[in-house]
Design a protein around this motif. Structure first.
Motif, PDB file in Angstrom:
ATOM      1  N   THR A   1      18.452  76.607  -6.520  1.00 52.01           N
ATOM      2  CA  THR A   1      18.753  77.940  -6.008  1.00 52.01           C
ATOM      3  C   THR A   1      19.107  77.817  -4.526  1.00 52.01           C
ATOM      4  O   THR A   1      18.793  76.806  -3.871  1.00 52.01           O
ATOM      5  CB  THR A   1      17.560  78.884  -6.160  1.00 52.01           C
ATOM      6  OG1 THR A   1      16.484  78.439  -5.315  1.00 52.01           O
ATOM      7  CG2 THR A   1      17.070  78.939  -7.609  1.00 52.01           C
TER       8      THR A   1
ATOM      9  N   GLU B   1      29.069  87.074  -8.394  1.00 51.96           N
ATOM     10  CA  GLU B   1      27.705  87.492  -8.046  1.00 51.96           C
ATOM     11  C   GLU B   1      27.478  87.282  -6.551  1.00 51.96           C
ATOM     12  O   GLU B   1      27.709  86.191  -6.017  1.00 51.96           O
ATOM     13  CB  GLU B   1      26.703  86.647  -8.843  1.00 51.96           C
ATOM     14  CG  GLU B   1      25.252  86.887  -8.472  1.00 51.96           C
ATOM     15  CD  GLU B   1      24.299  85.904  -9.158  1.00 51.96           C
ATOM     16  OE1 GLU B   1      23.115  85.880  -8.782  1.00 51.96           O
ATOM     17  OE2 GLU B   1      24.765  85.171 -10.058  1.00 51.96           O
TER      18      GLU B   1
ATOM     19  N   ALA C   1      25.446  86.429  -3.417  1.00 54.94           N
ATOM     20  CA  ALA C   1      24.387  85.418  -3.347  1.00 54.94           C
ATOM     21  C   ALA C   1      23.072  85.995  -2.839  1.00 54.94           C
ATOM     22  O   ALA C   1      23.044  86.817  -1.925  1.00 54.94           O
ATOM     23  CB  ALA C   1      24.833  84.280  -2.443  1.00 54.94           C
ATOM     24  N   THR C   2      21.984  85.531  -3.445  1.00 53.26           N
ATOM     25  CA  THR C   2      20.626  85.800  -2.970  1.00 53.26           C
ATOM     26  C   THR C   2      19.877  84.468  -2.960  1.00 53.26           C
ATOM     27  O   THR C   2      20.385  83.439  -3.417  1.00 53.26           O
ATOM     28  CB  THR C   2      19.887  86.790  -3.894  1.00 53.26           C
ATOM     29  OG1 THR C   2      19.637  86.158  -5.160  1.00 53.26           O
ATOM     30  CG2 THR C   2      20.695  88.056  -4.112  1.00 53.26           C
TER      31      THR C   2
ATOM     32  N   THR D   1      19.783  82.812  -6.370  1.00 55.02           N
ATOM     33  CA  THR D   1      21.026  82.407  -7.028  1.00 55.02           C
ATOM     34  C   THR D   1      21.047  80.892  -7.233  1.00 55.02           C
ATOM     35  O   THR D   1      20.884  80.127  -6.279  1.00 55.02           O
ATOM     36  CB  THR D   1      22.248  82.830  -6.197  1.00 55.02           C
ATOM     37  OG1 THR D   1      22.247  84.259  -6.024  1.00 55.02           O
ATOM     38  CG2 THR D   1      23.538  82.413  -6.884  1.00 55.02           C
TER      39      THR D   1
END
Length: 235
Positions: free
Chosen positions: A180, A205, A207-208, A211
């Protein structure tokens, strides 16, 4: 005696000279750069009017784009075709320095709010800026500069903003695969920021920290140009 009065094709002024449409764009010079710009604007649904003095180019683009046959070097011709009605004008003339400068100067005298002008050399660009062009673009240089970055590593797209800030689309380095973003701590380790991820057959998507990055993903990354180059060069 040469007739400098503009000649319309495909009811060009009726189609593209709108009632104070702020989105309409006047493109003067329909060479490779100007015609590509005008046709793209037309495809995007923007009202556009092309201006060209070469009969061969007029014939080539007649029926494809709204056109006026006129010489931008002549201020009267610009007045007659309604150049003052446009908030944005692009001067796509490149190789004819005199025509480029005179046309741009005429538009400056008409106080057009946004004048974009093509330049082929740094000296050409400085002249255009000095006489009042708001934006000067260097299509050949910009394309070469961008492609150089793309062929030098795993970057798939490259947008350089200003002050050394760049956004790229790329394949992730192998050392990120299976982790991640929180685990990889990309910003702390590499000085760049992953903005988003596009996995195969899945929507984009943002991002975090949660992710996960896989080898087949595409990532959008921002940061200093030099740091991005180093990050993209990692195996």
């Amino acid at each position: 005696m040469v007739d400098h009065r503009p000649r319309d094709t495909r009811d060009a002024r009726r189609d593209a000279r709108r009632e104070s449409d702020p989105e309409a764009v006047l493109v003067i010079g329909l060479g490779r750069f100007g015609s590509a710009l005008a046709s793209t604007l037309d495809d995007l649904g923007r009202r556009v009017l092309g201006v060209e003095r070469d009969p061969a180019l007029i014939q080539q683009w007649s029926g494809v784009l709204p056109l006026v046959e006129a010489d931008g070097r002549n201020p009267d011709a610009l007045e007659q075709l309604g150049a003052r009605e446009f908030r944005t004008v692009v001067v796509g003339i490149g190789t004819d320095l005199e025509a480029s400068v005179l046309t741009t100067g005429n538009l400056v005298d008409m106080e057009i709010p946004q004048i974009w002008a093509k330049a082929i050399t740094a000296e050409h660009g400085r002249i255009l800026k000095r006489i009042g062009a708001h934006h000067v673009v260097y299509p050949e240089y910009d394309a070469g500069h961008r492609v150089a970055h793309l062929v030098s590593g795993r970057m798939l797209d490259y947008i350089e903003m200003e002050d050394g800030f760049t956004i790229v689309k790329m394949r992730p380095p192998q050392e990120l695969h299976g982790f991640t973003l929180g685990q990889a701590d990309v910003h702390k380790r590499y000085g760049v920021t992953v903005l988003g991820v596009k996995a195969p057959r899945r929507p984009f998507e943002y991002a975090t920290a949660e992710t996960r990055i896989d080898g087949e993903d595409l990532i959008v990354v921002s940061g200093d140009t030099t740091l991005l180059e180093r990050f993209a060069a990692r195996p």
